[in-house]
Design a protein around this motif. Sequence first.
Motif, mmCIF file in Angstrom:
data_model
loop_
_atom_site.group_PDB
_atom_site.id
_atom_site.type_symbol
_atom_site.label_atom_id
_atom_site.label_comp_id
_atom_site.label_asym_id
_atom_site.label_seq_id
_atom_site.Cartn_x
_atom_site.Cartn_y
_atom_site.Cartn_z
ATOM 1 N N ILE A 76 16.415 -22.636 -2.054
ATOM 2 C CA ILE A 76 15.318 -22.761 -0.985
ATOM 3 C C ILE A 76 15.886 -23.890 0.432
ATOM 4 O O ILE A 76 15.486 -22.601 1.321
ATOM 5 C CB ILE A 76 13.890 -23.569 -1.059
ATOM 6 N N LEU A 77 16.512 -24.235 0.098
ATOM 7 C CA LEU A 77 17.844 -25.025 1.214
ATOM 8 C C LEU A 77 17.908 -23.948 2.402
ATOM 9 O O LEU A 77 18.049 -23.920 3.478
ATOM 10 C CB LEU A 77 17.915 -25.862 1.229
ATOM 11 N N LYS A 78 18.512 -22.736 1.805
ATOM 12 C CA LYS A 78 19.514 -22.111 1.906
ATOM 13 C C LYS A 78 18.727 -20.591 2.681
ATOM 14 O O LYS A 78 18.911 -20.466 3.610
ATOM 15 C CB LYS A 78 20.329 -20.928 1.189
ATOM 16 N N ILE A 79 17.812 -19.970 1.879
ATOM 17 C CA ILE A 79 16.964 -19.498 2.803
ATOM 18 C C ILE A 79 15.726 -19.707 3.564
ATOM 19 O O ILE A 79 15.988 -19.146 4.709
ATOM 20 C CB ILE A 79 15.405 -18.821 1.487
ATOM 21 N N TYR A 80 15.512 -21.704 3.693
ATOM 22 C CA TYR A 80 15.363 -21.914 4.897
ATOM 23 C C TYR A 80 16.265 -21.764 6.189
ATOM 24 O O TYR A 80 15.616 -21.719 7.936
ATOM 25 C CB TYR A 80 15.261 -23.859 5.125
ATOM 26 N N GLY A 81 17.378 -22.146 6.099
ATOM 27 C CA GLY A 81 19.020 -21.970 7.225
ATOM 28 C C GLY A 81 18.324 -20.043 7.777
ATOM 29 O O GLY A 81 18.551 -19.794 9.060
ATOM 30 N N CYS A 82 18.806 -19.264 6.328
ATOM 31 C CA CYS A 82 18.983 -18.525 6.731
ATOM 32 C C CYS A 82 17.469 -17.807 8.254
ATOM 33 O O CYS A 82 17.661 -17.134 8.937
ATOM 34 C CB CYS A 82 18.410 -17.253 5.896
ATOM 35 N N ILE A 83 16.327 -18.079 8.130
ATOM 36 C CA ILE A 83 15.087 -18.545 8.362
ATOM 37 C C ILE A 83 15.530 -18.635 9.808
ATOM 38 O O ILE A 83 14.860 -17.699 11.140
ATOM 39 C CB ILE A 83 13.832 -18.411 7.822
ATOM 40 N N MET A 84 15.795 -19.902 9.885
ATOM 41 C CA MET A 84 16.069 -20.431 11.347
ATOM 42 C C MET A 84 16.699 -19.620 12.006
ATOM 43 O O MET A 84 16.900 -19.381 13.197
ATOM 44 C CB MET A 84 16.492 -22.257 10.569
ATOM 45 N N GLN A 85 18.414 -19.228 11.282
ATOM 46 C CA GLN A 85 19.005 -18.463 11.975
ATOM 47 C C GLN A 85 18.589 -16.749 12.690
ATOM 48 O O GLN A 85 18.168 -16.427 13.649
ATOM 49 C CB GLN A 85 20.022 -17.909 11.579
ATOM 50 N N CYS A 86 17.586 -16.099 11.663
ATOM 51 C CA CYS A 86 16.868 -15.262 12.156
ATOM 52 C C CYS A 86 16.097 -15.505 13.670
ATOM 53 O O CYS A 86 16.241 -14.325 14.563
ATOM 54 C CB CYS A 86 15.807 -14.521 11.086
ATOM 55 N N LYS A 87 15.272 -16.711 13.433
ATOM 56 C CA LYS A 87 14.026 -16.846 14.716
ATOM 57 C C LYS A 87 14.980 -17.537 15.595
ATOM 58 O O LYS A 87 14.758 -17.149 17.378
ATOM 59 C CB LYS A 87 13.385 -18.307 14.393
ATOM 60 N N ASN A 88 15.676 -18.104 15.760
ATOM 61 C CA ASN A 88 17.354 -18.483 16.424
ATOM 62 C C ASN A 88 17.838 -17.139 17.628
ATOM 63 O O ASN A 88 17.761 -16.927 18.785
ATOM 64 C CB ASN A 88 18.373 -19.393 16.110
ATOM 65 N N ARG A 89 18.260 -16.200 16.784
ATOM 66 C CA ARG A 89 19.140 -14.978 16.975
ATOM 67 C C ARG A 89 17.830 -14.529 17.871
ATOM 68 O O ARG A 89 18.090 -13.814 18.889
ATOM 69 C CB ARG A 89 19.361 -13.536 16.320
ATOM 70 N N SER A 90 16.733 -14.212 17.613
ATOM 71 C CA SER A 90 15.673 -13.521 18.125
ATOM 72 C C SER A 90 14.631 -14.156 19.375
ATOM 73 O O SER A 90 14.528 -13.618 20.585
ATOM 74 C CB SER A 90 14.054 -13.051 17.403
ATOM 75 N N ARG A 91 14.799 -15.545 19.561
ATOM 76 C CA ARG A 91 15.153 -16.170 20.690
ATOM 77 C C ARG A 91 15.560 -15.944 22.055
ATOM 78 O O ARG A 91 15.308 -16.027 23.282
ATOM 79 C CB ARG A 91 14.733 -17.429 19.842
ATOM 80 N N ARG A 92 16.749 -15.699 21.459
ATOM 81 C CA ARG A 92 18.199 -15.768 22.021
ATOM 82 C C ARG A 92 17.838 -13.900 23.162
ATOM 83 O O ARG A 92 18.498 -13.788 24.493
ATOM 84 C CB ARG A 92 19.419 -15.206 21.669
ATOM 85 N N ARG A 93 17.588 -13.114 22.430
ATOM 86 C CA ARG A 93 17.061 -12.279 23.134
ATOM 87 C C ARG A 93 16.523 -11.504 24.058
ATOM 88 O O ARG A 93 15.389 -12.398 24.759
ATOM 89 C CB ARG A 93 17.072 -10.617 22.061
#
Length: 90
Positions: free
Chosen positions: A73-90
């Motif tokens: 679950i912790l790694k899934i959380y990290g993955c989602i945070m990476q997705c959200k951070n990537r989308s903010r950079r666009r």
Amino acid sequence: MDNKIFEIRKIVVSTLKEYDEKIEIDENVSLKKDLCEIGMDSLAVIMIIVKIEEFYNIEIPDDLLTLENFSSILKIYGCIMQCKNRSRRR
């Protein structure tokens, strides 16, 4: 701790129970628990990915779609945070 992690735990638990009622998991599962050890397989991972993408209205990039990123679950959380951070950079 961020409420998202508890939302993710709820999604994972309900999805795994829906996938196979023999999987022994509940809302108290450790955030670091290896989900493969309790019966998660590749099809269950796909189901979890779909539910998370729908719930958070995100698309997880192919490079993040690894078993390692969905092994707890912790790694899934990290993955989602990476997705959200990537989308903010666009």
